[in-house]
Design an enzyme around this catalytic site. Structure first.
Site, PDB file in Angstrom:
ATOM      1  CG  ASN A 181      -0.277   0.023   2.527  1.00  0.00           C
ATOM      2  OD1 ASN A 181       0.364   0.997   2.883  1.00  0.00           O
ATOM      3  ND2 ASN A 181      -0.380  -1.070   3.278  1.00  0.00           N
ATOM      4  NE  ARG A 182      -1.595   4.777  -4.441  1.00  0.00           N
ATOM      5  CZ  ARG A 182      -0.954   4.542  -5.572  1.00  0.00           C
ATOM      6  NH1 ARG A 182       0.345   4.748  -5.663  1.00  0.00           N
ATOM      7  NH2 ARG A 182      -1.622   4.069  -6.617  1.00  0.00           N
TER       8      ARG A 182
END
Ligand code: CTP
Ligand code: CA
Length: 243
Positions: A34-35
């Site tokens: 994820n970011r």
């Protein structure tokens, strides 16, 4: 820069901070991620060290060198590894700033998954739920408390959760944050406002600090993550039972 040097409000205290997005392996070369940049966790670990705490930093992201010198770094990748590192510790304060993947592939291939030549098919990756580390840490803390202090309401460990919320048809950011605080059973919840490119990877954001059992909300920002971390650690220092 801040001119004020924080006091040793957490001197002699142990603080465990998690940071970064977990990486859930698909095969030896691929993962689901994820970011999360880990920046909020970096800021919190630094703020805890500034206040004199003995900081363990359980992270998927390599911290900047100046921070790495001031904390004990435990590098992890997956949610399961992060859970082991968190539940093995008994800190005075636990801050779950990590973006823990809710799901992981149900199994990790031993070898790199290859395309089949002359075939357009694609593999199907089945996901399973990851454990909720924060909820498990709350249960572990409460189990530790039972035998010694059955009738008191004193927490031996201050546990802080995070939430990234947008608000939707069901309610605004604070509505979702309150529900999450109640569901998770932690002592403090930091609700970050997200959406439209805010927060992820940015140095600034707006956060609401909520306390279990209190209707008061401290809103910080839009402000640098270092300011949000400072406000959080000041609140936490007030909640840690005196030694
Ligand atoms: N968290 C955790 N373990 C998980 C998922 C989340 O410890 N498997 C922690 C995060 O580190 C964070 C808090 O729980 O401190 C809230 O994470 P969030 O993703 O907002 O909550 P969820 O319960 O996963 O809810 P949602 O469905 O909104 O993702
Ligand atoms: Ca989640």
């Amino acid at each position: 820069e801040d001119a004020v040097t924080p006091s040793g409000a957490l001197a002699g205290r142990t603080v465990l901070v998690t940071a970064g997005g977990t990486r859930e392996a698909i095969d030896p070369v691929r993962y689901l991620g994820n970011r999360s940049s880990g920046k909020m966790g970096f800021a919190i670990a630094a703020a805890a060290a500034d206040r004199g705490a003995d900081v363990t930093f359980v992270t998927t992201m390599q911290p900047p060198a100046d921070l790495a010198q001031r904390v004990r770094v435990v590098s992890v990748e997956s949610a399961l590894q992060m859970r082991d590192a968190v539940l093995a510790a008994t800190p005075d304060v636990l801050v779950m700033a990590a973006a823990v993947a809710d799901f992981r592939p149900d199994h990790v291939a031993d070898a790199k998954i290859k395309k089949i030549h002359g075939d357009d098919s694609a593999p199907v990756i089945t996901l399973v739920r990851n454990p909720d580390i924060l909820a498990e840490a709350v249960r572990q803390r409460d189990a530790e408390l039972q035998p010694t202090a059955p009738s008191t309401n004193v927490s031996s460990r201050v546990i802080v959760g995070f939430a990234a919320e947008t608000g939707d048809a069901d309610g605004d950011v604070l509505h979702h944050a309150r529900a999450k605080l109640a569901r998770k059973g932690c002592d403090v919840l930091v609700a970050n406002e997200v959406g439209d490119g805010v927060t992820f990877g940015q140095d600034s954001s707006t956060a609401h600090l909520l306390r279990r059992g209190s209707d008061d909300v401290v809103t910080v920002g839009p402000a640098p993550k270092s300011h949000i971390a400072a406000a959080l650690l000041d609140l936490v220092a007030d909640l840690v039972p005196s030694q």
